[in-house]
Design an enzyme around this catalytic site. Structure first.
Site, PDB file in Angstrom:
ATOM      1  N   SER A   1       0.818  -1.212   0.000  1.00  0.00           N
ATOM      2  CA  SER A   1       0.000   0.000   0.000  1.00  0.00           C
ATOM      3  C   SER A   1       0.852   1.263   0.000  1.00  0.00           C
ATOM      4  O   SER A   1       0.360   2.349  -0.299  1.00  0.00           O
ATOM      5  CB  SER A   1      -0.943   0.008   1.210  1.00  0.00           C
ATOM      6  OG  SER A   1      -1.845  -1.075   1.147  1.00  0.00           O
TER       7      SER A   1
ATOM      8  N   CYS B   1      -9.509  -2.375   2.971  1.00  0.00           N
ATOM      9  CA  CYS B   1      -8.733  -1.199   2.549  1.00  0.00           C
ATOM     10  C   CYS B   1      -9.079  -0.795   1.112  1.00  0.00           C
ATOM     11  O   CYS B   1     -10.189  -0.343   0.867  1.00  0.00           O
ATOM     12  CB  CYS B   1      -7.243  -1.458   2.744  1.00  0.00           C
ATOM     13  SG  CYS B   1      -6.255   0.054   2.757  1.00  0.00           S
ATOM     14  N   LEU B   2      -8.163  -0.964   0.154  1.00  0.00           N
ATOM     15  CA  LEU B   2      -8.494  -0.634  -1.235  1.00  0.00           C
ATOM     16  C   LEU B   2      -9.665  -1.485  -1.708  1.00  0.00           C
ATOM     17  O   LEU B   2     -10.523  -1.011  -2.466  1.00  0.00           O
ATOM     18  CB  LEU B   2      -7.283  -0.842  -2.141  1.00  0.00           C
ATOM     19  CG  LEU B   2      -7.495  -0.486  -3.620  1.00  0.00           C
ATOM     20  CD1 LEU B   2      -7.707   1.010  -3.805  1.00  0.00           C
ATOM     21  CD2 LEU B   2      -6.330  -0.954  -4.477  1.00  0.00           C
TER      22      LEU B   2
ATOM     23  N   HIS C   1      -7.378  -2.573   8.664  1.00  0.00           N
ATOM     24  CA  HIS C   1      -6.766  -3.882   8.429  1.00  0.00           C
ATOM     25  C   HIS C   1      -7.051  -4.814   9.607  1.00  0.00           C
ATOM     26  O   HIS C   1      -6.332  -4.775  10.614  1.00  0.00           O
ATOM     27  CB  HIS C   1      -5.250  -3.740   8.246  1.00  0.00           C
ATOM     28  CG  HIS C   1      -4.858  -3.053   6.983  1.00  0.00           C
ATOM     29  ND1 HIS C   1      -4.371  -3.724   5.885  1.00  0.00           N
ATOM     30  CD2 HIS C   1      -4.899  -1.744   6.628  1.00  0.00           C
ATOM     31  CE1 HIS C   1      -4.115  -2.865   4.911  1.00  0.00           C
ATOM     32  NE2 HIS C   1      -4.436  -1.656   5.341  1.00  0.00           N
TER      33      HIS C   1
ATOM     34  N   ASP D   1      -6.392  -7.801   9.787  1.00  0.00           N
ATOM     35  CA  ASP D   1      -5.249  -8.716   9.887  1.00  0.00           C
ATOM     36  C   ASP D   1      -4.115  -8.128  10.714  1.00  0.00           C
ATOM     37  O   ASP D   1      -3.155  -8.837  11.044  1.00  0.00           O
ATOM     38  CB  ASP D   1      -4.727  -9.047   8.491  1.00  0.00           C
ATOM     39  CG  ASP D   1      -4.457  -7.790   7.672  1.00  0.00           C
ATOM     40  OD1 ASP D   1      -5.430  -7.093   7.338  1.00  0.00           O
ATOM     41  OD2 ASP D   1      -3.291  -7.494   7.362  1.00  0.00           O
TER      42      ASP D   1
END
EC number: 6.3.5.5
Length: 357
Positions: A46, A247-248, A331, A333
């Site tokens: 990213s 995210c994206l 995120h 994760d």
């Protein structure tokens, strides 16, 4: 060490010591507020094309190891630190911070006031910057910086070019790679998912032919509107397969459903961003790395906001009202960061199981 200059688009110049690879580079200047996790941050795709400033005063104190990579070939342009640790120590360490940067061909600068740099970016927004060797031709370097046009569609250089498997015995998940972090694969593998990672421009037909139980839309760099083929793919598969975007992937999922995105002034990059789940009031501390966000204005009827950022009330999660699909801007994760929101991977498992019933 030789002298190196960090030249900002607004004309500000910082002088420091050389670190890492001996290269002159230009990129988008951003900052990360995390206190640890520099290896994971630098190897996060990213940050493709960005000059990454660490606000924590010392970086590299525990070196670099073989376990904490989020990608093998990092694509950030350069790193900026106040102090690079000269005597790192950790039982897992394989090389120093400086050795790592040189091995990955990433230039850096140390001995600069990262608080002042961060203040400039917070007040004026992200901007172009150049990291160059100290010379007498500063005016020429400044004019080159002003003339530089930063590349678009950084997903193309962050994504895998060929599909590959990560076998297991459980649910079959197609992972669309926009610049994925390895930690996403680890979280899915922990849940015994049988994974196939595919390039960002894989068509809906190709994905449907794999007959997956679910599709993961990963994180990645840049402006989501630079990836129209992914938006079209999502439009075609939603409703037919459960979807989880991160995210994206969250931004692309939102665009596919008619939402709008915008470039933030300086983005969210750090591991301590508080996010509120609207339905329960639950507060999670999250890891974030994004410069674009989904607009809450004129949100399409089919989407509902599920999470918001505590500090600026920006959209941090959405869910489709009719299809088995949801996404989050942060995120879950972690890697690095808190694991407060890792339960969302379990929600994805439940979504796939319920869809099959």
């Amino acid at each position: 060490m030789s002298k190196r200059l960090l030249i900002l688009e607004d004309g500000t110049i910082f002088e420091g010591e050389s670190l890492g690879a001996n290269l002159d580079v230009t990129g988008e200047l951003v900052f990360n507020t995390g206190m640890t996790g520099y290896q994971e941050s630098i190897t996060d795709q990213s940050y493709n094309g960005q000059i990454l400033t660490f606000t924590y005063p010392i970086v590299g104190n525990y070196g670099v190891n073989r376990d904490d990579y989020e990608s093998i070939h990092p694509t950030c342009k350069a790193v900026v630190v106040h102090e690079a640790a000269c005597r790192p120590s950790n039982w897992r360490m394989q090389m120093s911070f400086d050795e790592f940067l040189k091995a990955k061909n990433i230039p850096g600068i140390t001995g600069v006031d990262t608080r002042a740099i961060t203040k400039i970016v917070r007040e004026h927004g992200t901007m172009k910057a150049s990291l160059v060797q100290a010379r007498d031709e500063v005016e020429h370097q400044m004019s080159q910086l002003q003339a530089t046009v930063l590349p678009t569609n950084q997903v193309e250089t962050s994504s895998t070019t060929t599909a590959y498997p990560s076998p297991n015995t459980g649910r079959k998940v197609v992972v669309v790679d926009f610049g994925l972090k390895h930690s996403i694969l680890r979280e899915l593998s922990k849940r015994e998912c049988n994974l196939t990672v595919v390039p960002y421009n894989t068509s809906a037909q190709e994905i449907l032919e794999m007959e997956p139980d679910g599709v993961m839309l990963t994180n990645g760099p840049g402006d989501p509107t630079d990836v129209p083929e992914a938006i079209e793919m999502i439009k075609e598969i939603q409703g037919k397969i459960p979807i989880f975007g991160i995210c994206l992937g969250h931004q692309l999922f939102s665009l596919a459903n008619g939402a709008k995105t915008y470039k933030m002034k300086f983005g969210h990059r750090g591991f301590n961003h508080a996010v509120r789940e609207i339905a329960t009031g639950r507060i999670d501390f999250t890891s974030q790395n994004h410069g674009y966000a989904v607009s809450s204005e004129n949100l399409p009827e089919d989407l509902m906001i599920t999470h918001v950022e505590i500090n600026d009330d920006s959209v941090e999660g959405v869910r489709h009202k009719h299809f088995p699909a949801f996404s989050v801007q942060f995120h879950p994760d972690a890697a690095p960061g808190p694991h407060d929101a890792s339960y969302l991977f379990d929600d994805f498992m439940d979504l796939m199981d319920n869809f099959k019933k």
